[in-house]
Design an enzyme around this catalytic site. Structure first.
Site, PDB file in Angstrom:
ATOM      1  CG  ASP A   7      -6.213   6.045 -17.836  1.00 51.37           C
ATOM      2  OD1 ASP A   7      -5.652   4.987 -18.366  1.00 51.37           O
ATOM      3  OD2 ASP A   7      -5.870   6.517 -16.600  1.00 51.37           O
ATOM      4  CD  GLU A  67      -3.420   3.268 -20.849  1.00 50.82           C
ATOM      5  OE1 GLU A  67      -2.420   4.090 -20.839  1.00 50.82           O
ATOM      6  OE2 GLU A  67      -3.768   2.879 -19.763  1.00 50.82           O
ATOM      7  CG  ASP A 138      -6.871   7.540 -13.023  1.00 54.29           C
ATOM      8  OD1 ASP A 138      -6.211   6.497 -13.473  1.00 54.29           O
ATOM      9  OD2 ASP A 138      -7.413   7.490 -11.868  1.00 54.29           O
TER      10      ASP A 138
END
EC number: 3.1.21.10
Length: 160
Positions: A7, A67, A138
């Protein structure tokens, strides 16, 4: 097989190494790479790269997922995250790790069945799938990205 989920972030970058065995997923390691405002800009990017590079060398993932950049209204933040993604992609590439990029809605849909799921729903499902108790969002997002990629790869490989 070990999958790395990332992430991306400039101040906080979530990472997760998961191992898929049969139909179960185990978190090998997960956490945050954190940079601090008192560090020089280039030092922060370098720190993200070196920390991730060390983790990759330690856990030797077979593949990775990251991501895609989510554009926010704050252009300055989006640019910093994009640059952090650049050093993350560089670390993956220099370590010969193939990676796939996923939109946040794709991950949410695959993990919860709802592309508009909130953070709490995501965290609940991540903890359910892995038997863990992750409380940092996160990190949970990184685990979710790794799970989505690992499960998609498993389905694809079963079809072959």
């Amino acid at each position: 097989m070990i999958t790395l989920g990332i992430d991306p972030g400039f101040a906080r970058c979530g990472y997760a190494f998961i191992e898929a065995k049969n139909s179960a997923y185990k978190i090998v390691d997960s956490g945050l790479i954190e940079t601090f405002q008192n560090q020089e800009y280039n030092q922060r990017l370098s720190f993200i790269y070196t920390q991730l590079d060390e983790l990759i060398k330690k856990y030797k993932p077979n593949n990775a997922a990251i991501e895609e950049l989510f554009f926010s209204k704050n252009t300055k933040t989006a640019i910093k995250v994009a640059e952090a993604r650049g050093v993350i992609i560089l670390a993956l590439t220099l370590n010969n790790i193939e990676f796939q990029e996923y939109k946040p809605k794709e991950v949410k849909s695959q993990i919860t069945g709802n592309g508009n799921a909130n953070k709490d729903a995501m965290m609940k499902m991540v903890n359910l799938f892995t038997g863990s108790n992750i409380i940092q969002d996160d990190t949970a997002d990184a685990v979710a990205i790794a799970l989505a990629h690992a499960s998609r790869n498993r389905i694809f490989n079963d079809i072959k």
